[in-house]
Write a protein that holds these residues in place. Structure first.
Motif, PDB file in Angstrom:
ATOM      1  N   ASP A   1      30.211  54.797  15.244  1.00  0.00           N
ATOM      2  CA  ASP A   1      31.343  54.568  16.132  1.00  0.00           C
ATOM      3  C   ASP A   1      31.617  55.775  17.030  1.00  0.00           C
ATOM      4  N   THR A   2      31.457  56.992  16.489  1.00  0.00           N
ATOM      5  CA  THR A   2      31.645  58.171  17.349  1.00  0.00           C
ATOM      6  C   THR A   2      30.563  58.232  18.420  1.00  0.00           C
ATOM      7  N   LEU A   3      29.350  57.830  18.083  1.00  0.00           N
ATOM      8  CA  LEU A   3      28.291  57.786  19.095  1.00  0.00           C
ATOM      9  C   LEU A   3      28.655  56.804  20.196  1.00  0.00           C
ATOM     10  N   ARG A   4      29.179  55.643  19.816  1.00  0.00           N
ATOM     11  CA  ARG A   4      29.578  54.652  20.811  1.00  0.00           C
ATOM     12  C   ARG A   4      30.684  55.187  21.710  1.00  0.00           C
ATOM     13  N   ARG A   5      31.709  55.763  21.110  1.00  0.00           N
ATOM     14  CA  ARG A   5      32.843  56.256  21.882  1.00  0.00           C
ATOM     15  C   ARG A   5      32.446  57.415  22.787  1.00  0.00           C
ATOM     16  N   LEU A   6      31.636  58.322  22.282  1.00  0.00           N
ATOM     17  CA  LEU A   6      31.211  59.463  23.091  1.00  0.00           C
ATOM     18  C   LEU A   6      30.295  59.018  24.230  1.00  0.00           C
ATOM     19  N   THR A   7      29.400  58.063  23.936  1.00  0.00           N
ATOM     20  CA  THR A   7      28.487  57.573  24.969  1.00  0.00           C
ATOM     21  C   THR A   7      29.254  56.890  26.092  1.00  0.00           C
ATOM     22  N   GLU A   8      30.227  56.076  25.742  1.00  0.00           N
ATOM     23  CA  GLU A   8      30.974  55.348  26.760  1.00  0.00           C
ATOM     24  C   GLU A   8      31.908  56.256  27.565  1.00  0.00           C
ATOM     25  N   ALA A   9      32.130  57.485  27.079  1.00  0.00           N
ATOM     26  CA  ALA A   9      32.951  58.444  27.821  1.00  0.00           C
ATOM     27  C   ALA A   9      32.101  59.384  28.673  1.00  0.00           C
ATOM     28  N   LYS A  10      30.791  59.198  28.656  1.00  0.00           N
ATOM     29  CA  LYS A  10      29.892  60.037  29.452  1.00  0.00           C
ATOM     30  C   LYS A  10      29.667  59.406  30.829  1.00  0.00           C
ATOM     31  N   THR A  11      29.468  60.257  31.822  1.00  0.00           N
ATOM     32  CA  THR A  11      29.065  59.804  33.152  1.00  0.00           C
ATOM     33  C   THR A  11      28.059  60.796  33.720  1.00  0.00           C
ATOM     34  N   ILE A  12      27.218  60.299  34.616  1.00  0.00           N
ATOM     35  CA  ILE A  12      26.273  61.167  35.304  1.00  0.00           C
ATOM     36  C   ILE A  12      26.021  60.598  36.694  1.00  0.00           C
ATOM     37  N   ASN A  13      26.463  61.348  37.692  1.00  0.00           N
ATOM     38  CA  ASN A  13      26.322  60.929  39.090  1.00  0.00           C
ATOM     39  C   ASN A  13      26.940  59.556  39.345  1.00  0.00           C
ATOM     40  N   GLY A  14      28.053  59.279  38.691  1.00  0.00           N
ATOM     41  CA  GLY A  14      28.728  58.001  38.871  1.00  0.00           C
ATOM     42  C   GLY A  14      28.225  56.878  37.993  1.00  0.00           C
ATOM     43  N   VAL A  15      27.177  57.116  37.227  1.00  0.00           N
ATOM     44  CA  VAL A  15      26.628  56.107  36.318  1.00  0.00           C
ATOM     45  C   VAL A  15      27.363  56.184  34.984  1.00  0.00           C
TER      46      VAL A  15
ATOM     47  N   GLY B   1      33.576  62.903  29.028  1.00  0.00           N
ATOM     48  CA  GLY B   1      35.000  62.686  29.178  1.00  0.00           C
ATOM     49  C   GLY B   1      35.670  62.395  27.856  1.00  0.00           C
ATOM     50  N   GLY B   2      36.961  62.066  27.923  1.00  0.00           N
ATOM     51  CA  GLY B   2      37.703  61.725  26.725  1.00  0.00           C
ATOM     52  C   GLY B   2      38.322  62.931  26.046  1.00  0.00           C
ATOM     53  N   THR B   3      38.929  62.684  24.892  1.00  0.00           N
ATOM     54  CA  THR B   3      39.527  63.741  24.076  1.00  0.00           C
ATOM     55  C   THR B   3      39.080  63.571  22.629  1.00  0.00           C
ATOM     56  N   TRP B   4      39.242  64.627  21.861  1.00  0.00           N
ATOM     57  CA  TRP B   4      38.740  64.566  20.486  1.00  0.00           C
ATOM     58  C   TRP B   4      39.559  63.612  19.619  1.00  0.00           C
ATOM     59  N   THR B   5      40.802  63.368  19.988  1.00  0.00           N
ATOM     60  CA  THR B   5      41.611  62.451  19.184  1.00  0.00           C
ATOM     61  C   THR B   5      41.141  61.004  19.287  1.00  0.00           C
TER      62      THR B   5
ATOM     63  N   LEU C   1      37.398  66.821  11.379  1.00  0.00           N
ATOM     64  CA  LEU C   1      36.009  66.469  11.669  1.00  0.00           C
ATOM     65  C   LEU C   1      35.843  65.890  13.072  1.00  0.00           C
ATOM     66  N   PRO C   2      36.713  64.983  13.544  1.00  0.00           N
ATOM     67  CA  PRO C   2      36.552  64.478  14.918  1.00  0.00           C
ATOM     68  C   PRO C   2      36.613  65.585  15.969  1.00  0.00           C
ATOM     69  N   ARG C   3      37.433  66.593  15.716  1.00  0.00           N
ATOM     70  CA  ARG C   3      37.529  67.710  16.659  1.00  0.00           C
ATOM     71  C   ARG C   3      36.185  68.416  16.788  1.00  0.00           C
ATOM     72  N   MET C   4      35.531  68.679  15.671  1.00  0.00           N
ATOM     73  CA  MET C   4      34.229  69.335  15.699  1.00  0.00           C
ATOM     74  C   MET C   4      33.198  68.445  16.376  1.00  0.00           C
ATOM     75  N   THR C   5      33.185  67.172  16.007  1.00  0.00           N
ATOM     76  CA  THR C   5      32.212  66.246  16.589  1.00  0.00           C
ATOM     77  C   THR C   5      32.332  66.198  18.103  1.00  0.00           C
ATOM     78  N   PHE C   6      33.564  66.095  18.598  1.00  0.00           N
ATOM     79  CA  PHE C   6      33.772  65.978  20.044  1.00  0.00           C
ATOM     80  C   PHE C   6      33.374  67.253  20.779  1.00  0.00           C
ATOM     81  N   TRP C   7      33.864  68.394  20.332  1.00  0.00           N
ATOM     82  CA  TRP C   7      33.644  69.614  21.102  1.00  0.00           C
ATOM     83  C   TRP C   7      32.195  70.081  21.059  1.00  0.00           C
ATOM     84  N   LEU C   8      31.496  69.876  19.959  1.00  0.00           N
ATOM     85  CA  LEU C   8      30.080  70.241  19.924  1.00  0.00           C
ATOM     86  C   LEU C   8      29.261  69.318  20.817  1.00  0.00           C
ATOM     87  N   GLU C   9      29.598  68.027  20.819  1.00  0.00           N
ATOM     88  CA  GLU C   9      28.893  67.104  21.703  1.00  0.00           C
ATOM     89  C   GLU C   9      29.224  67.402  23.162  1.00  0.00           C
ATOM     90  N   LYS C  10      30.459  67.735  23.451  1.00  0.00           N
ATOM     91  CA  LYS C  10      30.847  68.061  24.831  1.00  0.00           C
ATOM     92  C   LYS C  10      30.105  69.303  25.326  1.00  0.00           C
TER      93      LYS C  10
END
Length: 387
Positions: free
Chosen positions: A237-251, A181-185, A156-165
């Motif tokens: 928790d996945t929303l938190r982890r995925l959000t904190e691994a995102k960047t946009i123009n250095g933000v 950013g980040g990895t699905w693990t 399930l984490p693999r699907m969550t990560f790659w679809l969000e990416k």
């Protein structure tokens, strides 16, 4: 986040009444007005979001989607039914194939709805955007779901990560592209409560097999509560982890929601909304029984309660029943906005921070994306794209 429950309640109730009076046509305006309220209340970095969607776009998109889906249901299903009877002498194969054929449309509609909402959202005057790629998302989603089901949920984490990416890497704010950013693990720690629920359930099953049925049943019920919390914890928790691994123009972003608090918002909010509609629901049940059989209520000893209602006449009772039904529907919709949607959004955005926010100053405007069908397929297929 700003905005009061009272203002939201009356807005949701008023637009809901207009939707009922117009037989559903006003819902495109209702959704637009609610989004504008929510967007203006959300203020990342102190600047409010803006929603500039057009309800006419939504209405035309919905009509376009209905025509396309009517063709699919009417023509494609007819061909499938003919083939199924010709080959198998039964209609099961036609229904199964038709259902499988609709699944990619669900994912297609979800991506298109997200793209439309982003294209009609602004922050600090700059538009968001999402690159075309709905069909690519649809087949990826189907593949990931198949892999997740075959792995019994372990991937399930693999699907969550790659679809969000896939979605995040195609998202723009002005001219700046977002990167996931980040990895699905890195999402596996979010599954700890689910693994705990599974372990407790296995212990309960072992107790039942050992003839300790009462103890085993209690353990299994307890594992169900842990599993419910686990589902909420995983999403938060996945929303938190995925959000904190995102960047946009250095933000970069930081997000710190609390899963237990989110769960309590849903539980307590649902109980409060249910309590508010309890009396109208009971009254509706009595009216329904009166329409079917007044003798049943008399046998239950409720003749004194139903005497004033029974004297109204059958058609008056039916009219009152319809009015009470829509009252329940409108109250539930308005109260869930007040007690669930608003507190959840407020909780998430109160913990969101951008760093450094000044890096967004160099971003420029992007062209306006045009949409022929807006959120039409999401509306027609009801894939949960209300906000």
């Amino acid at each position: 986040m700003v905005g009061t429950r009272k203002t939201l309640f009356w807005l949701a109730l008023r637009t809901g009444v207009l939707t009922v009076l117009t037989l559903g046509f006003y819902r495109f305006w209702m959704r637009t007005r609610l989004r504008r309220w929510y967007w203006s209340a959300i203020r990342p970095g102190g600047h409010p979001l803006e929603y500039v969607g057009d309800p006419i776009e939504k209405l035309l998109g919905f009509l376009f989607a209905v025509v396309v889906l009517a063709f699919y249901i009417g023509i494609v299903n007819l061909i499938l039914m003919f083939a199924s009877f010709s080959l198998f002498q039964d209609n099961f194969a036609a229904y199964a194939t038709s259902l499988v054929g609709v699944i990619p449309l669900w994912f297609y509609a979800q991506y298109r709805a997200r793209r439309y909402v982003l294209a009609r959202t602004r922050w600090r005057g700059l538009r968001f955007g999402l690159e075309p790629g709905a069909w690519g998302y649809a087949w990826r989603a189907m593949t990931h779901w198949a892999v997740t089901i075959l792995s019994l949920g372990l991937l399930l984490p693999r699907m969550t990560f790659w679809l969000e990416k896939y979605k995040a890497d195609r998202t723009f704010f002005g001219t700046a592209r977002m990167a996931q950013g980040g990895t699905w693990t890195m999402l596996y720690p979010a599954m700890k409560p689910m693994f705990l629920a599974l372990a407790v359930a296995l212990a309960g099953g072992a107790a039942i097999l050992s003839d300790n049925i009462a103890v085993g049943s209690g353990i299994c019920i307890f594992s169900g509560f842990i599993g419910l919390y686990g589902l909420v914890y995983y999403r938060v928790d996945t929303l938190r982890r995925l959000t904190e691994a995102k960047t946009i123009n250095g933000v970069g972003f930081t997000l710190s929601p609390n899963a237990f608090r989110v769960l309590m918002i849903y539980v307590l909010g649902s109980l409060l909304a249910a309590a508010a509609v309890f009396f109208p629901l009971v009254l509706l049940g009595i009216l329904m029984l009166l329409i079917q059989s007044g003798d049943m209520l008399t046998d239950m000893g409720l003749e004194d309660m139903i005497a004033p209602i029974a004297g109204m006449g059958r058609y008056a009772i039916i009219t009152a029943s319809v009015m009470i039904y829509f009252t329940i529907f409108l109250l539930w919709s308005a109260l869930t906005n007040v007690f669930i949607t608003l507190p959840v959004i407020r909780h998430y955005f109160s913990s969101l921070t951008l760093s450094p926010a000044s890096a967004a100053n160099s971003i420029r405007q992007r062209p306006r994306d045009e949409f022929e069908e807006a959120e039409g397929f999401a509306d027609a297929l009801d894939v949960g794209a209300s906000l």
